[in-house]
Motif scaffolding. Structure first.
Motif, PDB file in Angstrom:
ATOM      1  N   SER A  48       0.832  -1.202   0.000  1.00 41.26           N
ATOM      2  CA  SER A  48       0.000   0.000   0.000  1.00 41.26           C
ATOM      3  C   SER A  48       0.861   1.245   0.000  1.00 41.26           C
ATOM      4  CB  SER A  48      -0.944   0.025   1.208  1.00 41.26           C
ATOM      5  OG  SER A  48      -0.205   0.068   2.411  1.00 41.26           O
ATOM      6  N   VAL A  49       0.268   2.340  -0.477  1.00 41.68           N
ATOM      7  CA  VAL A  49       0.872   3.664  -0.445  1.00 41.68           C
ATOM      8  C   VAL A  49      -0.206   4.633   0.054  1.00 41.68           C
ATOM      9  CG1 VAL A  49       2.071   5.476  -1.711  1.00 41.68           C
ATOM     10  CG2 VAL A  49       2.328   3.083  -2.418  1.00 41.68           C
ATOM     11  N   ASN A  50       0.059   5.330   1.145  1.00 41.99           N
ATOM     12  CA  ASN A  50      -0.934   6.236   1.724  1.00 41.99           C
ATOM     13  C   ASN A  50      -0.346   7.617   1.966  1.00 41.99           C
ATOM     14  OD1 ASN A  50      -1.620   3.302   3.079  1.00 41.99           O
ATOM     15  ND2 ASN A  50      -3.459   4.446   2.553  1.00 41.99           N
ATOM     16  N   GLN A  51      -1.233   8.619   1.948  1.00 40.89           N
ATOM     17  CA  GLN A  51      -0.828   9.979   2.275  1.00 40.89           C
ATOM     18  C   GLN A  51      -0.857  10.165   3.797  1.00 40.89           C
ATOM     19  OE1 GLN A  51      -2.307  13.130  -0.598  1.00 40.89           O
ATOM     20  NE2 GLN A  51      -3.906  11.585  -0.833  1.00 40.89           N
ATOM     21  N   VAL A  52       0.165  10.794   4.326  1.00 40.66           N
ATOM     22  CA  VAL A  52       0.287  11.005   5.776  1.00 40.66           C
ATOM     23  C   VAL A  52      -0.202  12.407   6.122  1.00 40.66           C
ATOM     24  CG1 VAL A  52       1.864  11.075   7.749  1.00 40.66           C
ATOM     25  CG2 VAL A  52       2.235   9.417   5.903  1.00 40.66           C
ATOM     26  N   VAL A  53      -1.036  12.503   7.169  1.00 41.38           N
ATOM     27  CA  VAL A  53      -1.502  13.798   7.657  1.00 41.38           C
ATOM     28  C   VAL A  53      -0.881  14.060   9.026  1.00 41.38           C
ATOM     29  CG1 VAL A  53      -3.674  13.629   6.408  1.00 41.38           C
ATOM     30  CG2 VAL A  53      -3.566  12.825   8.764  1.00 41.38           C
ATOM     31  N   ASN A  54      -0.830  15.353   9.419  1.00 35.60           N
ATOM     32  CA  ASN A  54      -0.312  15.696  10.739  1.00 35.60           C
ATOM     33  C   ASN A  54      -1.448  15.689  11.760  1.00 35.60           C
ATOM     34  OD1 ASN A  54      -1.746  18.077  10.303  1.00 35.60           O
ATOM     35  ND2 ASN A  54       0.065  19.268   9.760  1.00 35.60           N
ATOM     36  N   TYR A 126      -2.753   8.656   9.694  1.00 30.11           N
ATOM     37  CA  TYR A 126      -1.923   9.363  10.679  1.00 30.11           C
ATOM     38  C   TYR A 126      -0.893   8.375  11.207  1.00 30.11           C
ATOM     39  CZ  TYR A 126      -0.408  11.644  14.971  1.00 30.11           C
ATOM     40  OH  TYR A 126       0.349  12.201  15.973  1.00 30.11           O
ATOM     41  N   VAL A 127       0.351   8.801  11.270  1.00 29.01           N
ATOM     42  CA  VAL A 127       1.429   7.935  11.731  1.00 29.01           C
ATOM     43  C   VAL A 127       1.840   8.359  13.136  1.00 29.01           C
ATOM     44  CG1 VAL A 127       3.781   7.152  11.325  1.00 29.01           C
ATOM     45  CG2 VAL A 127       2.253   7.538   9.385  1.00 29.01           C
ATOM     46  N   TYR A 146      -4.020   6.505  23.023  1.00 33.91           N
ATOM     47  CA  TYR A 146      -2.751   6.209  23.703  1.00 33.91           C
ATOM     48  C   TYR A 146      -2.098   5.027  22.989  1.00 33.91           C
ATOM     49  CZ  TYR A 146       0.516   6.043  27.636  1.00 33.91           C
ATOM     50  OH  TYR A 146       1.650   6.104  28.421  1.00 33.91           O
ATOM     51  N   VAL A 147      -0.830   5.177  22.655  1.00 33.09           N
ATOM     52  CA  VAL A 147      -0.094   4.110  21.987  1.00 33.09           C
ATOM     53  C   VAL A 147       0.727   3.352  23.028  1.00 33.09           C
ATOM     54  CG1 VAL A 147       1.714   3.556  20.321  1.00 33.09           C
ATOM     55  CG2 VAL A 147       0.016   5.304  19.783  1.00 33.09           C
ATOM     56  N   LEU A 148       0.536   2.052  23.073  1.00 34.67           N
ATOM     57  CA  LEU A 148       1.285   1.187  23.984  1.00 34.67           C
ATOM     58  C   LEU A 148       1.568  -0.129  23.264  1.00 34.67           C
ATOM     59  CD1 LEU A 148       2.424   0.626  26.825  1.00 34.67           C
ATOM     60  CD2 LEU A 148       0.170  -0.282  27.441  1.00 34.67           C
ATOM     61  N   HIS A 149       2.836  -0.527  23.260  1.00 38.23           N
ATOM     62  CA  HIS A 149       3.254  -1.769  22.597  1.00 38.23           C
ATOM     63  C   HIS A 149       2.777  -1.805  21.141  1.00 38.23           C
ATOM     64  CE1 HIS A 149       4.618  -3.043  26.466  1.00 38.23           C
ATOM     65  NE2 HIS A 149       3.400  -3.184  26.970  1.00 38.23           N
ATOM     66  N   GLU A 150       2.943  -0.652  20.449  1.00 39.56           N
ATOM     67  CA  GLU A 150       2.641  -0.504  19.027  1.00 39.56           C
ATOM     68  C   GLU A 150       1.159  -0.720  18.701  1.00 39.56           C
ATOM     69  OE1 GLU A 150       5.287  -2.579  16.469  1.00 39.56           O
ATOM     70  OE2 GLU A 150       7.082  -1.674  17.330  1.00 39.56           O
ATOM     71  N   LYS A 151       0.313  -0.460  19.677  1.00 43.24           N
ATOM     72  CA  LYS A 151      -1.131  -0.568  19.462  1.00 43.24           C
ATOM     73  C   LYS A 151      -1.813   0.701  19.955  1.00 43.24           C
ATOM     74  CE  LYS A 151      -5.246  -3.218  20.785  1.00 43.24           C
ATOM     75  NZ  LYS A 151      -5.766  -4.365  21.565  1.00 43.24           N
ATOM     76  N   PRO A 159     -11.019   8.067  15.237  1.00 46.90           N
ATOM     77  CA  PRO A 159     -10.968   9.072  14.165  1.00 46.90           C
ATOM     78  C   PRO A 159     -11.397   8.452  12.843  1.00 46.90           C
ATOM     79  CG  PRO A 159      -8.763   8.317  14.714  1.00 46.90           C
ATOM     80  CD  PRO A 159      -9.679   7.711  15.733  1.00 46.90           C
ATOM     81  N   PRO A 160     -11.813   9.287  11.888  1.00 45.04           N
ATOM     82  CA  PRO A 160     -12.290   8.773  10.592  1.00 45.04           C
ATOM     83  C   PRO A 160     -11.164   8.399   9.635  1.00 45.04           C
ATOM     84  CG  PRO A 160     -12.473  11.151  10.626  1.00 45.04           C
ATOM     85  CD  PRO A 160     -11.997  10.749  11.994  1.00 45.04           C
ATOM     86  N   LEU A 161      -9.969   8.199  10.128  1.00 42.63           N
ATOM     87  CA  LEU A 161      -8.857   7.740   9.293  1.00 42.63           C
ATOM     88  C   LEU A 161      -8.053   6.708  10.077  1.00 42.63           C
ATOM     89  CD1 LEU A 161      -6.401   9.404  10.724  1.00 42.63           C
ATOM     90  CD2 LEU A 161      -6.971  11.182   9.100  1.00 42.63           C
ATOM     91  N   SER A 162      -7.226   5.987   9.374  1.00 44.85           N
ATOM     92  CA  SER A 162      -6.432   4.933  10.005  1.00 44.85           C
ATOM     93  C   SER A 162      -5.257   5.515  10.777  1.00 44.85           C
ATOM     94  CB  SER A 162      -5.919   3.957   8.944  1.00 44.85           C
ATOM     95  OG  SER A 162      -6.993   3.328   8.287  1.00 44.85           O
ATOM     96  N   VAL A 163      -4.914   4.872  11.873  1.00 44.09           N
ATOM     97  CA  VAL A 163      -3.747   5.233  12.675  1.00 44.09           C
ATOM     98  C   VAL A 163      -2.743   4.096  12.572  1.00 44.09           C
ATOM     99  CG1 VAL A 163      -2.867   5.675  14.984  1.00 44.09           C
ATOM    100  CG2 VAL A 163      -5.048   6.676  14.276  1.00 44.09           C
ATOM    101  N   VAL A 164      -1.561   4.430  12.102  1.00 46.53           N
ATOM    102  CA  VAL A 164      -0.493   3.445  11.942  1.00 46.53           C
ATOM    103  C   VAL A 164       0.626   3.793  12.921  1.00 46.53           C
ATOM    104  CG1 VAL A 164       1.187   2.416  10.364  1.00 46.53           C
ATOM    105  CG2 VAL A 164      -1.066   3.105   9.525  1.00 46.53           C
ATOM    106  N   VAL A 165       1.085   2.808  13.671  1.00 49.78           N
ATOM    107  CA  VAL A 165       2.132   3.018  14.663  1.00 49.78           C
ATOM    108  C   VAL A 165       3.470   2.572  14.090  1.00 49.78           C
ATOM    109  CG1 VAL A 165       2.959   2.458  16.974  1.00 49.78           C
ATOM    110  CG2 VAL A 165       0.496   2.682  16.541  1.00 49.78           C
ATOM    111  N   ILE A 166       4.402   3.509  14.014  1.00 52.24           N
ATOM    112  CA  ILE A 166       5.785   3.197  13.623  1.00 52.24           C
ATOM    113  C   ILE A 166       6.675   3.771  14.712  1.00 52.24           C
ATOM    114  CG2 ILE A 166       7.582   3.395  11.878  1.00 52.24           C
ATOM    115  CD1 ILE A 166       5.480   3.874   9.804  1.00 52.24           C
ATOM    116  N   ASN A 167       6.942   3.012  15.731  1.00 48.62           N
ATOM    117  CA  ASN A 167       7.692   3.492  16.884  1.00 48.62           C
ATOM    118  C   ASN A 167       9.180   3.273  16.645  1.00 48.62           C
ATOM    119  OD1 ASN A 167       8.499   4.403  19.352  1.00 48.62           O
ATOM    120  ND2 ASN A 167       7.480   2.827  20.544  1.00 48.62           N
TER     121      ASN A 167
END
Length: 588
Positions: A48-54, A126-127, A146-151, A159-167
């Motif tokens: 996949s290729v996605n646009q990242v928002v702040n 959102y990353v 809250y992000v914990l253990h990459e979740k 939120p109405p968009l996906s949240v991807v965790v890249i720690n």
């Protein structure tokens, strides 16, 4: 007609009209954007290729690319669109190597991929690049998670968009054991040991700070060596991570700051704070932590550059209080620090402990706890974050204000605290109480609510008892400084009737009245030189006035008196009651 009969009738109609089944069905329009098919010119293992928002929902100019490597593991990377457009493919090359895209590992192959990727960008995402609390503002709506253990754990609506965790910085180790094992080894001792319970409450509270807009206190554990300070910190740290040791504070200010930045919305622990190399720098960090602030610097082209927000909680331990550390230096300790840092001075029957297991000495209990904190850790924090996320949106926020009022009222019961700085400190202690109540409601702590209130009220009462003049630790230092100065220079305060005589030299001021009505009239320059550099003049005078030692009869802080040689002549002094020199009257 029942549901079964309807189904049978429908099946008969389907069988009677086989031609109808061959016709393609019309697809209903979907509310979600359809996935963009990747170009066949891109690597086959690119998923996949996605646009990242702040965090404001604005396009950041980056792409999130995801692929699978030869072992079947997912590989993520964020790529700058501007860099790709300019043919700078260093980040893309690194991604291609990790994903095993061997056929594209050449300048030509990378340039080809760099040209196609922006056109293949699909949905916005959102990353999240670190653990801790995140807040998104999308179309006027706030979303927190809250992000914990990459979740990501969503505190309210998703939120109405996906949240991807890249720690990329890495997170804490997974929990060791479950909540029941932590409770059996450590939590079971909390009800009988209020100091240990306070350390645990202070450790849990940072998770709520930014999520609910709370200001949390810094905890400072003060006691001589071998009293159990480190053991209390280990019990608090075991809530979130392995706690077989506590980091030493004898490092540089930048080193301590980086450590704090690495643990947003979580507790950080340092021991032996009195060994810190730069006390002034440490004090600056404490204010940034307490205020949730950022360190601002300027770039070479004079642009403001903000560092990471210090949103962690902090637990210190030391053999000296902050006032003692700053006492002999020329540095001033701002009064506001007393409202942001609670100094827990250990004075239990067994140092850090009030209750020992049967047949154990204090040092044996401390060693047992230290071993337990290295074996059972992390489960309370994982349960804490997950339990908060399971609550209906807005439930905790609606519950909080009334509980904070109840906690403050319970803490102040039986205490006559009027000092505004101490009252603000009590508000911070109320956050710890409410944190404990919430943890009990969410089954994270196995306690009774009154045990939490009793523990925090105990440490507040001990704190108030140490303030002989019902002020702050800094206010106490101001009063003792003036007291010591007058005691050491009592012979340099002649009676006011001696004013103007030629045989008077090196006077610091004069005395007026006698007995309980006597006041010391200090020359303005004398008192200002004594207090200004160390404390700040206005704050120091306010503390003297609030304690009833500073007397004034006009605007400002000074007293205007008539001089003996001529009634028309008047002069201003700082008037300090003689009672400042004494601890009180002795009962007959």
């Amino acid at each position: 007609m029942n549901q079964t009969a309807k189904a049978d009738d429908h099946n008969k109609k389907e069988a009677a009209t086989p031609a109808a089944k061959s016709k393609p069905k019309k697809q209903k329009p979907s509310s979600k954007p359809a996935a963009t098919r990747l170009s066949p010119d891109l690597p086959k293992n690119l998923l996949s290729v996605n646009q990242v928002v702040n965090d404001k929902g604005e396009l950041s100019g980056q792409l999130l690319v995801k692929a699978t490597d030869k072992r079947g593991n997912e590989v993520h990377a964020t790529l700058d669109v501007k860099e790709l457009a300019l043919g700078r493919c260093e980040g893309l090359a690194h991604f291609a190597v990790r994903a095993g895209m061997s056929s594209f590992m050449s300048p030509k192959g990378l340039r080809t991929m760099a040209a196609i990727l922006p056109e293949s960008a699909d949905k916005e995402v959102y990353v999240a690049r670190r653990e801790g609390f995140h807040s998104l503002q999308l179309q006027g709506q706030r979303y927190g998670f809250y992000v914990l253990h990459e979740k990501p754990y969503f505190f309210g609506h998703k939120p109405p968009l996906s949240v991807v965790v890249i720690n990329e910085a890495g997170g804490i180790d997974p929990p060791s054991g479950d909540l029941a094992s932590w409770q059996k080894a450590i939590g079971i001792h909390l009800p009988g040991n209020p100091y240990m319970l306070v350390s645990v409450l202070a450790a849990l509270s940072p998770a709520l700070a930014r999520a609910l807009g709370l200001q949390i206190l810094i905890l400072m554990i003060v006691a001589p060596s071998s009293m159990g300070k480190t053991t209390l910190q280990q019990a608090g740290r075991s809530v979130r991570e392995r706690a077989d040791k506590i980091d030493d504070a004898s490092g540089t200010t930048n080193g301590l700051r980086v450590k704090m930045e690495q643990h947003p919305d979580a507790p950080v622990f340092f021991q032996d704070v009195h060994k810190a190399e730069d006390m002034k720098g440490l004090m600056g960090l404490c204010f940034l932590v307490a205020n949730g602030g950022q360190r601002l610097t300027s770039t070479a082209n004079q642009k403001v550059q903000a560092g990471d927000e210090l949103s962690c909680g902090v637990s210190f331990s030391s053999e000296m209080s902050f006032m003692e550390m700053f006492g002999d230096s020329k540095m001033s300790l701002p009064e506001g620090f007393s409202a942001r840092c609670f100094e827990l001075v250990l004075q239990g029957p067994n140092g850090a402990f009030h209750t020992l297991p049967e047949g154990m000495q204090a040092h044996e209990f401390a060693n047992q706890l230290k071993r337990a904190c290295g074996e059972h850790y992390g489960a309370p924090w994982a349960e804490w974050i997950a339990a908060i996320a399971k609550q209906p949106p807005g439930k905790i926020r609606a519950w909080l204000p009334q509980k904070l009022k109840e906690a403050e009222a319970g803490l102040l019961e039986g205490l006559d605290i009027k000092d505004r700085v101490t009252l603000r400190l009590v508000s911070g202690l109320a956050v710890w109480v409410v944190t404990g109540w919430l943890a009990i409601n969410l089954k994270v702590l196995k306690l009774k609510p009154e045990v939490v209130l009793k523990a925090v009220r105990l440490v507040l009462r001990e704190h108030a008892a140490r303030q002989a003049h019902h002020t702050t630790p800094i206010g106490e230092k101001v009063i003792t400084t003036v007291r010591d100065f007058i005691d050491r220079n009592a012979n340099r305060f002649p009676a006011l009737a001696m004013f103007g005589r030629s045989d008077q030299s090196n006077v610091m001021g004069y005395t007026k009245g006698s007995g309980g009505e006597m006041v010391y009239l200090l020359l303005p320059g004398v008192l200002e030189a004594l207090l200004t550099e160390k404390f700040g003049l206005q704050m120091a005078l306010q503390k003297l006035y609030d304690a009833g030692y500073l007397v004034k009869n006009s605007e400002g802080w000074q007293m205007q008196v008539r001089l003996p040689m001529e009634e028309k002549l008047r002069k201003r002094f700082y008037a300090i009651r003689a009672s400042v020199r004494f601890d009180g009257e002795t009962a007959d």
